[in-house]
Design an enzyme around this catalytic site. Structure first.
Site, short mmCIF file in Angstrom:
data_model
loop_
_atom_site.label_atom_id
_atom_site.label_comp_id
_atom_site.label_asym_id
_atom_site.label_seq_id
_atom_site.Cartn_x
_atom_site.Cartn_y
_atom_site.Cartn_z
N GLU A 193 0.83 -1.21 0.00
CA GLU A 193 0.00 0.00 0.00
C GLU A 193 0.86 1.26 0.00
O GLU A 193 0.67 2.16 -0.83
CB GLU A 193 -0.94 0.00 1.20
N ALA A 322 -7.80 -3.92 12.14
CA ALA A 322 -8.58 -3.06 13.03
C ALA A 322 -9.97 -3.64 13.29
O ALA A 322 -10.46 -3.62 14.42
CB ALA A 322 -8.68 -1.66 12.43
N HIS A 446 -27.52 -5.61 -13.07
CA HIS A 446 -26.69 -5.47 -14.27
C HIS A 446 -26.74 -4.04 -14.76
O HIS A 446 -27.81 -3.45 -14.81
CB HIS A 446 -27.19 -6.41 -15.36
#
Length: 467
Positions: A193, A322, A446
């Site tokens: 990240e 967390a 959709h």
């Protein structure tokens, strides 16, 4: 009948640590009518997650992604953007504003629920009395003590943090300028990240991982595709090799890697693991048991070896997430004060907020095979999904794993845009013991990315329509 007057320093529950495990537990206990106090050594509540973890990293990921989209992704949509630049200070200021907003929100919730907050460091004098030293300097008596002190970044053998060249995620969230060369040690969520943030902003990022794969907790099929896509983005990887040392080299440093060429770097981010924060707590001095890595041992009710002392979150090990800490905090106080509290550890979601996102719940195909569980699996590529193609974001796939005999869902793994949001449906399905057929028969709107989950479930029985 005479009521017994309670002492001012006496509480039903004292929570040590104001992170996602602690503050949630404190609020829930207060909602249940208990007198609650929480001691936190940091300036603000929210713990690592809010202050130097989950929230600031996602803020910077979003800012850097928008910059990258303008410079690299809009052309495919017929949009030309010229002269695009970024202001790193403004990105950091935005991050800090988000942190302050959320931290003040927790302060408000403590006041709303009449939770006494103490600022300082807690030390257990026994299993019912805690000395708090710092801004608050008091002794507190509690019917129960809940330890939620979290974890901190761990160094690796031969390499220590110096806060300048060799940094943890905390410093990597606050660089004053983009490093020209960043070496990341560890190919897990934190490393990838933060590596993504600085890669998008112009850094040359090399990830060194001692294992032969990235994202070791993910299913191998997802990990393999992630490696291919991240290389395409510009990440460089050194796999199957460990870092042996980091030495100063001018204004930067040189990273020594076992059996490989050394690397030059301006910054080295150590993201190879975390260790529990129990120093100074007094837990082990009282005879509290920890495992060989220093994590506090608990039973199924989060009770430690000390009567009346409980622990949740990173400090007890397991998945260092967390939401896992919050789930344990809630369940622990509910078990303590109502008699029932439960966490389904097989339905804990995990998300890596790179682009594409990696998200999974349940077991991997490799772990199930090792256990001898008979399985069946199905996949769907986002390249067969109309919404993903329309968005110009069709890299990735979804993999659904079910028990071969009962069809019960055992794991759902995905890589793709907004995979973290898509995962919620799979988590709910597993929590309610759904089968792959249940997922396959749910009508999905959709065009949406979620149709790929339905298609993956259908493909288990060779019934996929669009692939």
């Amino acid at each position: 009948m005479l009521s017994v007057k309670r002492r001012n320093d006496e509480y039903d529950l004292l929570v040590v640590g104001g992170g996602p495990g602690g503050y949630v537990a404190a609020i829930r206990a207060a909602q249940l009518g208990k007198r609650v106090a929480c001691v936190e050594k940091g300036r603000t509540l929210g713990g690592t997650c809010l202050n130097v973890g989950c929230i600031p990293s996602k803020a910077l990921l979003e800012s850097s992604a928008k910059y990258h989209e303008c410079t690299a992704a809009l052309a495919d949509h017929g949009i030309t953007a010229e002269g695009v630049s970024f202001d790193l200070k403004k990105m950091m200021d935005r991050k800090e504003t988000i942190i302050q907003t959320l931290a003040s929100g927790i302060d408000f919730l403590f006041k709303k629920n009449r939770i006494q907050r103490f600022s300082g460091i807690a030390h257990l004098l026994d299993n019912r009395m805690v000395q708090i030293t710092g801004e608050s300097d008091v002794k507190v008596h509690a019917g129960a003590v809940l330890i939620a002190t979290g974890s901190r970044a761990a160094a690796i053998p031969g390499v220590d943090f110096d806060g300048s060249r060799v940094v943890s995620s905390t410093e990597a969230l606050a660089f004053s300028e983009v490093p020209r060369r960043l070496v990341v040690v560890g190919a897990g969520a934190i490393g990838l990240e933060l590596g993504s943030v600085w890669l998008r902003l112009g850094a040359e990022v090399t990830v060194v991982e001692s294992l032969d794969r990235i994202l070791p907790a993910a299913d191998k099929d997802i990990s393999k595709q992630a490696l291919r896509l991240f290389k395409k983005q510009g990440f460089k990887f050194v796999l199957g090799a460990g870092v042996e040392g980091v030495e100063p080299d001018g204004e930067g440093c040189r990273v020594t890697i076992a059996g490989r060429e050394s690397l030059s770097a301006d910054k080295v981010l150590l993201a190879a693991g975390r260790k529990p924060c129990i120093d100074g707590l007094g837990f082990t001095e009282l005879g509290g048991r920890t495992d060989r890595w220093g994590f506090i041992e608990v039973d199924s009710c989060w009770q430690t070896s000390l009567p009346g002392v409980y622990a949740v979150g990173d400090v007890i090990g397991g998945a260092m997430l967390a939401h896992k800490a919050s789930a344990e905090g809630l369940a622990c106080v509910e078990k303590l004060f109502t008699g029932y509290g439960h966490v389904n550890y097989r339905a804990l979601p995990s998300i890596v907020y790179t682009h594409p996102e990696v998200a999974f719940v349940g077991q991997t195909e490799e772990s199930l095979t090792r256990e001898g569980v008979p399985i069946k699996a199905g996949t769907c590529s986002f390249k067969a999904n109309g919404r993903a193609l329309a968005l110009g974001d069709a890299d990735g796939l979804i993999k659904v794993i079910a028990h071969r005999d009962t069809d019960r869902l055992l794991g759902v793994h995905m890589i793709g845009g907004q995979a973290g949001d898509l995962l919620a449906e799979a988590v709910a399905a597993m929590e309610f013991a759904a089968s792959s057929e249940d997922l396959a028969r749910v009508c999905h709107a959709h065009p949406t990315r979620s149709e790929a989950l339905q298609e993956a479930a259908r493909s288990i029985e060779q019934a996929a329509i669009h692939q």
